[in-house]
Design a protein around this motif. Structure first.
Motif, PDB file in Angstrom:
ATOM      1  N   ALA A  78      21.766  24.170   7.862  1.00 46.50           N
ATOM      2  CA  ALA A  78      22.623  24.841   6.877  1.00 46.50           C
ATOM      3  C   ALA A  78      21.890  26.043   6.327  1.00 46.50           C
ATOM      4  O   ALA A  78      20.682  25.990   6.056  1.00 46.50           O
ATOM      5  N   ALA A  79      22.602  27.139   6.162  1.00 47.24           N
ATOM      6  CA  ALA A  79      21.997  28.364   5.655  1.00 47.24           C
ATOM      7  C   ALA A  79      22.997  29.134   4.815  1.00 47.24           C
ATOM      8  O   ALA A  79      24.213  29.056   5.024  1.00 47.24           O
ATOM      9  N   VAL A  80      22.465  29.894   3.872  1.00 49.52           N
ATOM     10  CA  VAL A  80      23.267  30.739   2.983  1.00 49.52           C
ATOM     11  C   VAL A  80      22.873  32.183   3.213  1.00 49.52           C
ATOM     12  O   VAL A  80      21.693  32.494   3.401  1.00 49.52           O
TER      13      VAL A  80
ATOM     14  N   THR B 250      17.320  38.129  12.788  1.00 43.60           N
ATOM     15  CA  THR B 250      17.124  37.431  11.514  1.00 43.60           C
ATOM     16  C   THR B 250      17.910  36.132  11.477  1.00 43.60           C
ATOM     17  O   THR B 250      17.392  35.085  11.063  1.00 43.60           O
ATOM     18  N   ALA B 251      19.165  36.193  11.901  1.00 46.32           N
ATOM     19  CA  ALA B 251      20.010  34.997  11.867  1.00 46.32           C
ATOM     20  C   ALA B 251      19.481  33.915  12.798  1.00 46.32           C
ATOM     21  O   ALA B 251      19.496  32.727  12.461  1.00 46.32           O
ATOM     22  N   GLY B 252      19.001  34.321  13.982  1.00 47.38           N
ATOM     23  CA  GLY B 252      18.451  33.335  14.899  1.00 47.38           C
ATOM     24  C   GLY B 252      17.233  32.640  14.333  1.00 47.38           C
ATOM     25  O   GLY B 252      17.064  31.424  14.484  1.00 47.38           O
ATOM     26  N   MET B 253      16.371  33.398  13.664  1.00 45.61           N
ATOM     27  CA  MET B 253      15.201  32.789  13.033  1.00 45.61           C
ATOM     28  C   MET B 253      15.635  31.857  11.902  1.00 45.61           C
ATOM     29  O   MET B 253      15.098  30.749  11.753  1.00 45.61           O
ATOM     30  N   ALA B 254      16.598  32.292  11.094  1.00 43.29           N
ATOM     31  CA  ALA B 254      17.055  31.473   9.973  1.00 43.29           C
ATOM     32  C   ALA B 254      17.674  30.169  10.446  1.00 43.29           C
ATOM     33  O   ALA B 254      17.438  29.101   9.860  1.00 43.29           O
ATOM     34  N   ALA B 255      18.477  30.232  11.515  1.00 45.20           N
ATOM     35  CA  ALA B 255      19.108  29.019  12.037  1.00 45.20           C
ATOM     36  C   ALA B 255      18.058  28.018  12.492  1.00 45.20           C
ATOM     37  O   ALA B 255      18.189  26.808  12.269  1.00 45.20           O
ATOM     38  N   ALA B 256      17.009  28.518  13.142  1.00 44.11           N
ATOM     39  CA  ALA B 256      15.954  27.623  13.607  1.00 44.11           C
ATOM     40  C   ALA B 256      15.184  27.012  12.441  1.00 44.11           C
ATOM     41  O   ALA B 256      14.915  25.806  12.416  1.00 44.11           O
ATOM     42  N   LEU B 257      14.809  27.833  11.467  1.00 44.18           N
ATOM     43  CA  LEU B 257      14.074  27.315  10.308  1.00 44.18           C
ATOM     44  C   LEU B 257      14.922  26.308   9.537  1.00 44.18           C
ATOM     45  O   LEU B 257      14.404  25.304   9.025  1.00 44.18           O
ATOM     46  N   ALA B 258      16.229  26.565   9.464  1.00 48.46           N
ATOM     47  CA  ALA B 258      17.115  25.644   8.748  1.00 48.46           C
ATOM     48  C   ALA B 258      17.189  24.286   9.431  1.00 48.46           C
ATOM     49  O   ALA B 258      17.438  23.263   8.777  1.00 48.46           O
ATOM     50  N   SER B 259      16.966  24.257  10.742  1.00 49.45           N
ATOM     51  CA  SER B 259      17.010  22.987  11.475  1.00 49.45           C
ATOM     52  C   SER B 259      15.646  22.304  11.536  1.00 49.45           C
ATOM     53  O   SER B 259      15.504  21.277  12.190  1.00 49.45           O
ATOM     54  N   GLY B 260      14.636  22.915  10.865  1.00 45.75           N
ATOM     55  CA  GLY B 260      13.325  22.293  10.799  1.00 45.75           C
ATOM     56  C   GLY B 260      12.360  22.737  11.880  1.00 45.75           C
ATOM     57  O   GLY B 260      11.300  22.123  12.048  1.00 45.75           O
ATOM     58  N   SER B 261      12.687  23.789  12.617  1.00 42.48           N
ATOM     59  CA  SER B 261      11.818  24.268  13.689  1.00 42.48           C
ATOM     60  C   SER B 261      10.625  25.031  13.126  1.00 42.48           C
ATOM     61  O   SER B 261      10.624  25.473  11.978  1.00 42.48           O
ATOM     62  N   SER B 262       9.626  25.230  13.960  1.00 43.89           N
ATOM     63  CA  SER B 262       8.441  25.972  13.561  1.00 43.89           C
ATOM     64  C   SER B 262       8.727  27.465  13.534  1.00 43.89           C
ATOM     65  O   SER B 262       9.749  27.933  14.059  1.00 43.89           O
ATOM     66  N   VAL B 263       7.802  28.230  12.950  1.00 49.38           N
ATOM     67  CA  VAL B 263       7.946  29.681  12.940  1.00 49.38           C
ATOM     68  C   VAL B 263       7.970  30.219  14.357  1.00 49.38           C
ATOM     69  O   VAL B 263       8.762  31.101  14.695  1.00 49.38           O
TER      70      VAL B 263
ATOM     71  N   SER C 274      24.673  33.190  -9.660  1.00 49.32           N
ATOM     72  CA  SER C 274      24.873  31.748  -9.868  1.00 49.32           C
ATOM     73  C   SER C 274      25.400  31.066  -8.611  1.00 49.32           C
ATOM     74  O   SER C 274      24.953  29.969  -8.245  1.00 49.32           O
ATOM     75  N   LEU C 275      26.352  31.707  -7.923  1.00 50.14           N
ATOM     76  CA  LEU C 275      26.898  31.131  -6.703  1.00 50.14           C
ATOM     77  C   LEU C 275      25.831  31.015  -5.623  1.00 50.14           C
ATOM     78  O   LEU C 275      25.762  30.017  -4.896  1.00 50.14           O
ATOM     79  N   THR C 276      24.975  32.043  -5.514  1.00 50.91           N
ATOM     80  CA  THR C 276      23.927  32.024  -4.496  1.00 50.91           C
ATOM     81  C   THR C 276      22.895  30.941  -4.790  1.00 50.91           C
ATOM     82  O   THR C 276      22.427  30.241  -3.883  1.00 50.91           O
ATOM     83  N   MET C 277      22.520  30.791  -6.050  1.00 54.13           N
ATOM     84  CA  MET C 277      21.589  29.738  -6.420  1.00 54.13           C
ATOM     85  C   MET C 277      22.177  28.364  -6.113  1.00 54.13           C
ATOM     86  O   MET C 277      21.502  27.494  -5.541  1.00 54.13           O
ATOM     87  N   GLN C 278      23.431  28.160  -6.475  1.00 50.00           N
ATOM     88  CA  GLN C 278      24.100  26.876  -6.236  1.00 50.00           C
ATOM     89  C   GLN C 278      24.124  26.550  -4.746  1.00 50.00           C
ATOM     90  O   GLN C 278      23.725  25.451  -4.323  1.00 50.00           O
ATOM     91  N   ALA C 279      24.555  27.503  -3.924  1.00 49.66           N
ATOM     92  CA  ALA C 279      24.656  27.263  -2.486  1.00 49.66           C
ATOM     93  C   ALA C 279      23.280  27.159  -1.851  1.00 49.66           C
ATOM     94  O   ALA C 279      23.060  26.341  -0.951  1.00 49.66           O
ATOM     95  N   GLY C 280      22.329  27.980  -2.309  1.00 48.85           N
ATOM     96  CA  GLY C 280      20.993  27.971  -1.727  1.00 48.85           C
ATOM     97  C   GLY C 280      20.257  26.675  -1.963  1.00 48.85           C
ATOM     98  O   GLY C 280      19.594  26.149  -1.056  1.00 48.85           O
ATOM     99  N   ILE C 281      20.357  26.144  -3.158  1.00 45.74           N
ATOM    100  CA  ILE C 281      19.701  24.866  -3.461  1.00 45.74           C
ATOM    101  C   ILE C 281      20.265  23.766  -2.580  1.00 45.74           C
ATOM    102  O   ILE C 281      19.534  22.895  -2.086  1.00 45.74           O
ATOM    103  N   ALA C 282      21.575  23.800  -2.340  1.00 42.38           N
ATOM    104  CA  ALA C 282      22.208  22.780  -1.506  1.00 42.38           C
ATOM    105  C   ALA C 282      21.807  22.912  -0.041  1.00 42.38           C
ATOM    106  O   ALA C 282      21.581  21.911   0.647  1.00 42.38           O
ATOM    107  N   ALA C 283      21.699  24.154   0.459  1.00 36.08           N
ATOM    108  CA  ALA C 283      21.423  24.368   1.886  1.00 36.08           C
ATOM    109  C   ALA C 283      19.939  24.306   2.206  1.00 36.08           C
ATOM    110  O   ALA C 283      19.539  23.762   3.239  1.00 36.08           O
ATOM    111  N   GLY C 284      19.113  24.923   1.361  1.00 35.14           N
ATOM    112  CA  GLY C 284      17.673  24.926   1.585  1.00 35.14           C
ATOM    113  C   GLY C 284      17.134  26.139   2.306  1.00 35.14           C
ATOM    114  O   GLY C 284      15.921  26.352   2.341  1.00 35.14           O
ATOM    115  N   THR C 285      18.010  26.960   2.901  1.00 32.58           N
ATOM    116  CA  THR C 285      17.595  28.179   3.594  1.00 32.58           C
ATOM    117  C   THR C 285      18.525  29.317   3.186  1.00 32.58           C
ATOM    118  O   THR C 285      19.744  29.156   3.243  1.00 32.58           O
ATOM    119  N   VAL C 286      17.938  30.456   2.790  1.00 37.07           N
ATOM    120  CA  VAL C 286      18.737  31.587   2.303  1.00 37.07           C
ATOM    121  C   VAL C 286      18.224  32.884   2.912  1.00 37.07           C
ATOM    122  O   VAL C 286      17.016  33.138   2.922  1.00 37.07           O
TER     123      VAL C 286
END
Length: 342
Positions: free
Chosen positions: A17-19, A265-278, A129-141
């Motif tokens: 999950a990503a915001v 950027t999006a490809g890196m974010a998707a991987a980090l959001a799924s728990g992958s390494s840098v 406020s919306l970004t903080m709310q969604a970001g805390i829930a997703a974990g990746t922004v």
């Protein structure tokens, strides 16, 4: 970090999950040529929208936070939602930005553009406020830039980066100039920036690799954990855990270079959001960016072809110089076919 290929691309493409903080999406109208007739395409656009589309293509659960104003904003919001992207939007005053481009001659020709309005304090507070709310829930922004200069104050990026990081979020900055400086000062996990942007902002004296590496180390000293610098058709540079690497991606036949950096950027974010390494994240992002240049649609691609392309991305220690190790003039279908036979 060792050199070589990613071992298991399927794991990198797992759901996450990503915001995307996209303060000012725009409505885009592009005129193409179809057998001598005008072929008109209407899409939502802007950096954050293109990133969200690639995240969605990679299977991530995506939330886009932005301000949508007037007729152009309402249409842009509907178009984004039609792609299956969740939108948390602020209904702003005035109108959102828009442009009309003519590509019938092969190159983009701007026919008209409306820049949109500067966000008011009330709109920015709501969006924060919306970004903080969604970001805390997703974990990746992902923090992406506005469509035009002057629409969002730079300090908003510092506050968002600092507050999201404080809550444990992985914050990725795809910014330039004062906005990049502000976000890094707040603290970010990953910065993606182009070599031209580093020079234009005065951070690097030239696009030479040694000047770029000094600028990358400065960004780490200011608050970035990892930095990726794109260099057009040369290998990207990666600074992670005080080690510099070159990222060699396949060089495919180009249809449109716009949006390649956003797909990276999006490809890196998707991987980090799924728990992958840098390392895995940079591999996936590089494959997504390489594929995007072969398409008219910005921030588009399919996960299967990106998975195939990941096997051709090489991350090697930086030794000086800029010799490419990737194939040139290869189409995605040709490369994917070759990889399946290996």
């Amino acid at each position: 970090m060792g050199s070589g290929r990613s071992h298991n691309p399927e794991e990198v493409l797992a759901m996450g999950a990503a915001v995307v903080f996209a303060p000012s999406p725009v409505l885009t109208v592009t005129i193409e040529d179809l057998d001598g007739e005008a072929d008109i395409h209407i899409h939502a656009g802007g950096q954050g929208v293109w990133q969200a589309r690639m995240l969605q293509a990679l299977g991530a659960s995506v939330t886009l936070c932005g301000v949508f104003s007037g007729e152009t904003g309402r249409v842009a919001r509907d178009l984004i939602q039609q792609h299956g992207i969740r939108v948390l939007g602020v209904e702003g005053a005035g109108s959102s930005g828009a442009y009309i481009h003519d590509r019938r001659g092969g190159e983009r020709k701007e026919l008209a553009e409306s820049r949109g309005h500067r966000l008011s304090r009330h709109e920015l507070d709501q969006l924060y406020s919306l970004t903080m709310q969604a970001g805390i829930a997703a974990g990746t922004v992902i923090l992406s830039g506005p469509a035009q200069e002057g629409l969002v104050p730079a300090d908003a990026y510092r506050r968002l980066a600092a507050d999201l990081t404080e809550t444990g979020c992985t914050v990725i900055a795809d910014l330039a100039g004062d906005r990049l400086t502000a976000a890094v000062n707040g603290g970010v996990a990953l910065v993606k920036v182009s070599h031209d942007e580093l020079v234009d902002s005065g951070r690097a004296g030239s696009t030479g690799p040694e000047d770029l590496i000094r600028a990358m180390r400065d960004l780490v000293g200011e608050g970035a954990a990892t930095v990726v610098v794109t260099r057009a058709d040369l290998p990207s540079l990666l600074l992670h855990e005080d080690e510099v690497h070159e990222v060699h991606a396949p060089s495919l036949e180009t249809v449109d270079t716009r949006g390649a950096g956003d797909s990276l950027t999006a490809g890196m974010a998707a991987a980090l959001a799924s728990g992958s390494s840098v390392r895995e994240a940079v591999t996936q992002g590089s494959a997504a960016g390489a594929l995007n240049v072969t398409r008219h649609g910005l921030g588009t691609g399919d996960a299967e072809t990106i998975r195939q392309l990941m096997g051709s991305v090489r991350i090697v220690p930086y030794r000086g110089g800029h010799q490419r190790e990737s194939a040139k003039g290869t189409t995605p279908d040709e490369l994917a076919k070759g990889l399946r036979t290996q």
